[in-house]
Design a protein around this motif. Sequence first.
Motif, mmCIF file in Angstrom:
data_model
loop_
_atom_site.group_PDB
_atom_site.id
_atom_site.type_symbol
_atom_site.label_atom_id
_atom_site.label_comp_id
_atom_site.label_asym_id
_atom_site.label_seq_id
_atom_site.Cartn_x
_atom_site.Cartn_y
_atom_site.Cartn_z
ATOM 1 N N TYR A 151 -5.642 9.394 0.041
ATOM 2 C CA TYR A 151 -6.033 8.074 -0.444
ATOM 3 C C TYR A 151 -4.777 7.253 -0.697
ATOM 4 N N SER A 152 -4.954 6.062 -1.243
ATOM 5 C CA SER A 152 -3.806 5.166 -1.413
ATOM 6 C C SER A 152 -3.958 4.346 -2.686
ATOM 7 N N GLN A 153 -2.837 3.798 -3.140
ATOM 8 C CA GLN A 153 -2.824 2.823 -4.227
ATOM 9 C C GLN A 153 -2.366 1.491 -3.648
ATOM 10 N N THR A 154 -2.991 0.417 -4.096
ATOM 11 C CA THR A 154 -2.716 -0.910 -3.554
ATOM 12 C C THR A 154 -2.225 -1.827 -4.667
ATOM 13 N N TYR A 155 -1.270 -2.695 -4.313
ATOM 14 C CA TYR A 155 -0.645 -3.573 -5.303
ATOM 15 C C TYR A 155 -0.638 -5.009 -4.794
ATOM 16 N N THR A 156 -0.868 -5.944 -5.703
ATOM 17 C CA THR A 156 -0.656 -7.352 -5.394
ATOM 18 C C THR A 156 0.756 -7.739 -5.825
ATOM 19 N N HIS A 157 1.308 -8.731 -5.162
ATOM 20 C CA HIS A 157 2.683 -9.160 -5.432
ATOM 21 C C HIS A 157 2.686 -10.517 -6.118
ATOM 22 N N SER A 158 3.490 -10.647 -7.167
ATOM 23 C CA SER A 158 3.678 -11.932 -7.842
ATOM 24 C C SER A 158 5.130 -12.030 -8.297
ATOM 25 N N GLN A 159 5.524 -13.230 -8.712
ATOM 26 C CA GLN A 159 6.916 -13.452 -9.123
ATOM 27 C C GLN A 159 6.966 -14.202 -10.461
ATOM 28 N N PRO A 160 6.432 -13.593 -11.514
ATOM 29 C CA PRO A 160 6.434 -14.275 -12.814
ATOM 30 C C PRO A 160 7.812 -14.271 -13.460
ATOM 31 N N LEU A 161 8.016 -15.217 -14.378
ATOM 32 C CA LEU A 161 9.192 -15.172 -15.233
ATOM 33 C C LEU A 161 8.934 -14.145 -16.331
ATOM 34 N N VAL A 162 9.940 -13.344 -16.639
ATOM 35 C CA VAL A 162 9.811 -12.278 -17.631
ATOM 36 C C VAL A 162 10.730 -12.590 -18.806
ATOM 37 N N GLU A 163 10.184 -12.493 -20.006
ATOM 38 C CA GLU A 163 10.982 -12.754 -21.202
ATOM 39 C C GLU A 163 11.955 -11.607 -21.445
ATOM 40 N N THR A 164 13.235 -11.931 -21.610
ATOM 41 C CA THR A 164 14.272 -10.941 -21.902
ATOM 42 C C THR A 164 15.119 -11.459 -23.059
ATOM 43 N N PRO A 165 15.981 -10.612 -23.636
ATOM 44 C CA PRO A 165 16.879 -11.099 -24.697
ATOM 45 C C PRO A 165 17.803 -12.218 -24.232
ATOM 46 N N PHE A 166 17.923 -12.405 -22.906
ATOM 47 C CA PHE A 166 18.807 -13.432 -22.355
ATOM 48 C C PHE A 166 18.018 -14.614 -21.795
ATOM 49 N N VAL B 61 0.855 -1.190 0.000
ATOM 50 C CA VAL B 61 0.000 0.000 0.000
ATOM 51 C C VAL B 61 0.892 1.241 0.000
ATOM 52 N N ILE B 62 0.676 2.127 -0.974
ATOM 53 C CA ILE B 62 1.397 3.397 -1.049
ATOM 54 C C ILE B 62 0.391 4.525 -0.846
ATOM 55 N N TYR B 63 0.700 5.423 0.085
ATOM 56 C CA TYR B 63 -0.232 6.484 0.463
ATOM 57 C C TYR B 63 0.103 7.780 -0.260
ATOM 58 N N TYR B 64 -0.949 8.395 -0.818
ATOM 59 C CA TYR B 64 -0.799 9.679 -1.497
ATOM 60 C C TYR B 64 -1.952 10.588 -1.072
ATOM 61 N N SER B 65 -1.626 11.751 -0.524
ATOM 62 C CA SER B 65 -2.639 12.694 -0.067
ATOM 63 C C SER B 65 -3.594 11.988 0.898
#
Length: 221
Positions: free
Chosen positions: A176-191, A170-174
């Motif tokens: 109100y706040s913004q909320t994020y879920t956490h995941s650990q996906p594999l990300v495609e890269t050139p390597f 949770v990140i607070y601004y003024s």
Amino acid sequence: MKNGILACALMLLLSACQQPTVYIFSKGLSDSQRQQLEAALKTQSLPYEYVEHDIPREFGVATLLLSNDRILRQETEQLATIMQGLGYQPEISYTTRANHFYGDGNIGFYLKNTNADDAFTMPSRLRTTQCEKGEFNDLAVTFTDQHAEFTLISGAKVTLKWEYLYGYLVIYYSNYSQTYTHSQPLVETPFGDKPSDTYTITAHVNKPGWLNCSMQVVYMD
């Protein structure tokens, strides 16, 4: 022509004289452990540098990463002894010459407090991604124990408070706040596919636009 030959010879000589370096990555060490580590590193034979990057999650609590093009056995044994002196059993991993960071005998020294994963740990650096407005993609976001600092397009920095609450970031601004879920996906890269920590927004906020972005760090090695 003679000057050119002399310059080339000098460059080759300097290259040959360069010592391999030990790159130190640590996570969750206590003050006493850090002091003990620093004292032990001074007793081994290679120069070393501390690196402020997150340790890949697939690494064990104590890992030595070696380049298979040049393995320094005596120096590696010294570093393994340091890990053992701190109460860890080191694991040895190898990388190829394609990983330029660890070419020419450089060694990665990765050490995590065995209790560090018992509590939530926020990566120290992320980039915005999948923003509702593309102009806000790839902004740098750095985290300390209590604050998240967004570096905006203009270069201005905005510091906000954050916390980990009931499984959400949770990140607070003024007011109100913004909320994020956490995941650990594999990300495609050139390597190839690489592991990541990804924080995905759960709702839209009216403003600022850079809070309508997910955040991600990809661990290249």
